[in-house]
Design an enzyme around this catalytic site. Structure first.
Site, mmCIF file in Angstrom:
data_model
loop_
_atom_site.group_PDB
_atom_site.id
_atom_site.type_symbol
_atom_site.label_atom_id
_atom_site.label_comp_id
_atom_site.label_asym_id
_atom_site.label_seq_id
_atom_site.Cartn_x
_atom_site.Cartn_y
_atom_site.Cartn_z
ATOM 1 N N ASP A 153 30.877 18.811 46.121
ATOM 2 C CA ASP A 153 31.440 17.472 46.104
ATOM 3 C C ASP A 153 30.419 16.506 46.692
ATOM 4 O OD1 ASP A 153 31.531 17.697 48.851
ATOM 5 O OD2 ASP A 153 33.692 17.909 48.975
ATOM 6 N N SER A 154 30.733 15.235 46.657
ATOM 7 C CA SER A 154 29.738 14.217 46.999
ATOM 8 C C SER A 154 29.813 13.737 48.438
ATOM 9 C CB SER A 154 29.933 13.004 46.088
ATOM 10 O OG SER A 154 31.190 12.411 46.350
ATOM 11 N N ASP A 197 40.370 22.931 42.608
ATOM 12 C CA ASP A 197 39.887 23.506 43.870
ATOM 13 C C ASP A 197 40.833 23.115 44.983
ATOM 14 O OD1 ASP A 197 38.452 21.575 46.135
ATOM 15 O OD2 ASP A 197 38.719 20.608 44.193
ATOM 16 N N CYS A 246 50.905 43.323 43.394
ATOM 17 C CA CYS A 246 49.509 42.894 43.480
ATOM 18 C C CYS A 246 48.581 44.105 43.546
ATOM 19 C CB CYS A 246 49.302 42.023 44.715
ATOM 20 S SG CYS A 246 47.614 41.419 44.924
ATOM 21 N N CYS A 296 45.270 43.820 44.540
ATOM 22 C CA CYS A 296 44.068 43.473 45.297
ATOM 23 C C CYS A 296 43.746 44.527 46.360
ATOM 24 C CB CYS A 296 44.225 42.095 45.942
ATOM 25 S SG CYS A 296 45.185 42.068 47.483
ATOM 26 N N CYS A 299 46.360 44.756 49.231
ATOM 27 C CA CYS A 299 47.648 45.374 48.889
ATOM 28 C C CYS A 299 47.505 46.857 48.541
ATOM 29 C CB CYS A 299 48.293 44.609 47.731
ATOM 30 S SG CYS A 299 48.842 42.951 48.213
ATOM 31 N N HIS A 339 43.716 38.430 49.914
ATOM 32 C CA HIS A 339 44.915 38.494 49.082
ATOM 33 C C HIS A 339 45.231 37.146 48.437
ATOM 34 C CE1 HIS A 339 48.977 39.289 47.691
ATOM 35 N NE2 HIS A 339 49.307 38.149 48.280
#
Length: 379
Positions: A95-96, A269, A307, A309, A312, A338
């Site tokens: 970002d700026s 984002d 899940c 991941c 998990c 997660h």
């Protein structure tokens, strides 16, 4: 000359109007709609680059203002740019510093030339202008960089927002003129205008006439109710070029990601998944779970049975609660992993639903499972 960043449209969902696409960058392709984890200080908090790749994060975001303060863009440039400095070979967006114009309003002063800040670290005077923001971001070397803008607060007077967006357009023109990395970086402009349709239209007209490689919608998720954010998206997104990426800044709740995609947004984002993870709050298929709660003290099941991941697959709610209560860093790492995996998987599911022309059905099923009642969805 081939543009550094281009958009490839794959299909439009017949049911919802959402779009499936690819953003091509110097460091790889981003399948869209996509969520970008935020790595403010050139790191996604508690996560390694290898872990982010493991969960298939396609792109991450870093912060120009914070990297300007430390370690300094000159050092990052000397290290070979942000990709080498942080050992990340996939796309990066910076970002700026425009969001800090909003978030640090108590220690900054806006003029036509730029923004005078006091460092939040030591009080030193700092100055960011469109030209300085381009100098810093060119040195950092991200694939996608943002024009310097002001993110006005909510609520704000109509006259203030109009003057602010017109200055943002003038700053965008200065960014274009001073951008030195045209062949290796895509510079996106940011549409402002608050909650006013005529001002959003004015901002979009001014910025699209300059022909940037991509466009973002700023000034949302700054305290307004979600139904108002969705109204702004309903009339702003159609003003953006169909052949370029569309980026909604600062949005990362599961419901808003789905609703944003339905309205034609390609990129999102937000710090939300990492921030709430540090407080022990986890996103699951059945809604938010606060792992600190006493009812999980002896719960040996995973955070989310649906899940897949790393967290998990390997650790129980009881263990993670113990770590969080004991202020152990590993607990925060597990909840952060997660939450990021959850949102990245959500966006994979969104892309699949678009490809199969069923995103509205997917939304309704997800909201029901997540526990969002109609009056909580913002529409």
């Amino acid at each position: 000359m081939t543009a550094a960043v281009t958009y490839e449209h794959i299909k439009t969902c017949k049911q919802s109007g959402a779009r499936l696409g690819r953003v091509h960058t110097p460091h790889g392709i981003i399948e869209t709609p996509a969520f970008m984890p935020v790595g403010t200080q050139a790191t996604v908090k508690t996560m390694s680059p290898e872990e982010l790749k493991e969960m298939d994060a396609q792109i991450i975001l870093s912060n120009t203002y914070h990297l300007f303060i430390r370690p300094g863009h000159e050092l990052v440039q000397a290290a070979g740019g942000l990709h080498k400095f942080m050992n990340w070979d996939r796309p990066i967006l910076t970002d700026s510093g425009g969001f800090q114009v909003f978030s640090l309003s108590g220690i900054r002063k806006i003029t036509e030339e730029g923004v005078q800040f006091k460092s939040h670290l030591n009080g030193d005077k700092l100055f960011l202008s469109p030209e300085k923001a381009m100098e810093i971001q060119n040195a950092l070397g991200a694939d996608i960089i943002m024009a310097f803008d002001e993110c006005p607060p909510y609520p704000a007077e109509y006259s203030y927002i109009k003057a602010s967006l017109e200055r943002t357009s003038r700053w965008a023109e200065r960014c274009l003129s001073s951008h030195a990395g045209k062949e290796t970086q895509g510079l996106f402009a940011i549409i402002q205008g608050g909650m006013h349709e005529d001002l959003r239209r004015l901002s979009a007209e001014q910025l699209t006439s300059m022909d940037f490689p991509g466009y973002a919608i700023g000034g949302l998720s700054v305290g307004e109710p979600k139904h108002l954010m969705y109204e702004v998206l309903d009339y702003t997104t159609p003003l953006m070029p169909v052949n370029k990426p569309r980026y909604l800044m600062g949005v990362g709740s599961p419901d808003a990601l789905i609703e944003g995609a339905i309205r034609g947004i390609d990129m999102f984002d937000c710090v939300l998944p990492t921030r709430i993870a540090r407080n022990g709050t986890c996103m699951t298929s059945s809604g938010r779970l606060v792992i600190r709660n006493a009812k999980y003290a002896k719960d040996l099941g995973p955070l989310d049975p649906e899940c897949s991941c790393y967290t998990c697959r390997n650790y129980s709610r009881a263990y993670i609660r113990h770590l969080i209560k004991a202020d152990e860093t590993f607990g925060i790492r597990l909840t952060t992993y997660h939450n990021l995996h959850f949102l990245l998987q959500l966006m994979r599911d969104v892309r699949k639903a678009i490809s199969e022309d069923r995103l509205l059905d997917f939304r309704d099923a997800f909201f029901t499972s997540y526990g969002l009642h109609e009056n909580e969805r913002g529409f």
